[in-house]
Scaffold this motif. Structure first.
Motif, PDB file in Angstrom:
ATOM      1  N   THR A   1     -10.953  12.987  24.874  1.00  0.00           N
ATOM      2  CA  THR A   1     -11.814  12.603  23.931  1.00  0.00           C
ATOM      3  C   THR A   1     -11.354  11.914  22.523  1.00  0.00           C
ATOM      4  O   THR A   1     -11.092  13.052  22.195  1.00  0.00           O
TER       5      THR A   1
ATOM      6  N   LYS B   1     -24.434   8.127  18.047  1.00  0.00           N
ATOM      7  CA  LYS B   1     -23.280   7.704  18.223  1.00  0.00           C
ATOM      8  C   LYS B   1     -22.989   6.337  18.632  1.00  0.00           C
ATOM      9  O   LYS B   1     -24.106   6.168  19.915  1.00  0.00           O
TER      10      LYS B   1
ATOM     11  N   ARG C   1     -11.893  10.745  19.102  1.00  0.00           N
ATOM     12  CA  ARG C   1     -13.635  10.805  17.514  1.00  0.00           C
ATOM     13  C   ARG C   1     -12.901  10.254  16.803  1.00  0.00           C
ATOM     14  O   ARG C   1     -11.905  10.716  16.093  1.00  0.00           O
TER      15      ARG C   1
ATOM     16  N   ARG D   1     -20.701   4.631  20.769  1.00  0.00           N
ATOM     17  CA  ARG D   1     -19.212   5.753  21.853  1.00  0.00           C
ATOM     18  C   ARG D   1     -19.151   4.570  23.249  1.00  0.00           C
ATOM     19  O   ARG D   1     -19.865   4.041  23.998  1.00  0.00           O
TER      20      ARG D   1
ATOM     21  N   GLU E   1     -17.084   7.194  18.848  1.00  0.00           N
ATOM     22  CA  GLU E   1     -15.823   8.268  19.952  1.00  0.00           C
ATOM     23  C   GLU E   1     -15.519   7.635  21.248  1.00  0.00           C
ATOM     24  O   GLU E   1     -16.031   6.678  21.655  1.00  0.00           O
TER      25      GLU E   1
END
Length: 218
Positions: free
Chosen positions: A210, A3, A212, A5, A168
């Motif tokens: 979090t 990912k 996403r 992030r 993310e």
């Protein structure tokens, strides 16, 4: 495939990731250091700077998780150091001394070219002058299937959000109000950019939220 992030990114309740007047003595601005107090109290941070102590709690768990599975970092020049404009020399090698905590290649976004710096512990700073997409391409290629972590500061995270390149975003929301400085959310429409809240966990000194991309949550 890893990912892209941003993790353990500290913000105030009113969305500021740094205060005004950043300099050598105040890397997070004045009084921006307050947004990182949650991290400074963790066992992980104490270990990182070679000290004993620190709390083993929810905040510590999120701090440790933020460092796991990372194959490369991308950061802005302000996160590398306080120097602005042309590099006067090559003596400054980052805030963390000879053995920075990254231990993987780090791509520093800048308008001014500079040779790469190999540090102790596996950290190598590369200086990228051709923008965020080029930095991400290089970081992804060298990460070997692990995650690419966008380290900040605020401007860098905003650029990757606006460009649709972030999968993310983990925010550590500290219970402080800054009022001014660099605001992460100003002018950003996160739902329109495809993001939704996936998790919210309260820690003793910060709330861990979090966010996403919806496609990644399906």
């Amino acid at each position: 495939m890893g990912k892209v992030r941003a993790s353990a990114f500290s913000v105030s309740l009113d969305g500021f990731g740094a205060g005004p007047n950043q300099d050598l003595e105040h890397p997070f601005g004045v009084p921006g250091i307050e947004v990182t107090n949650w991290l400074l109290k963790t066992r992980m941070f104490h270990e990182m700077i070679g000290q004993e102590g620190g709390a083993v709690d929810t905040d510590d768990r999120f701090a440790r998780k933020s460092m796991e599975g990372v194959g490369a970092w991308i950061m802005g020049r302000n996160m590398f150091g306080p120097i602005r404009g042309q590099w006067p020399d090559h003596s400054w090698k980052g805030w963390w001394g000879d053995n920075p905590p990254y231990h993987v290649p780090v791509f520093v976004l800048t308008h001014h070219a500079r040779p790469s710096i190999e540090m102790e512990g596996g950290t190598v700073f590369h200086f990228v002058t051709d923008g965020i997409t080029a930095a991400l391409q290089r970081a992804t290629a060298i990460a070997g299937g692990k995650d690419v972590r966008i380290g900040g500061g605020v401007s860098v995270v905003r650029q990757y959000l606006q460009a649709g390149l972030l999968d993310e975003l983990h925010l550590a929301v500290s219970p402080v109000l800054l009022g001014r400085g660099e605001n992460l959310f100003s002018g950003l429409d996160l739902p329109a950019l495809g993001f939704a809240c996936a998790e919210s966990v309260a820690g003793p000194n910060a709330t861990h939220v979090t966010v996403r991309r919806r496609s990644a949550m399906a």
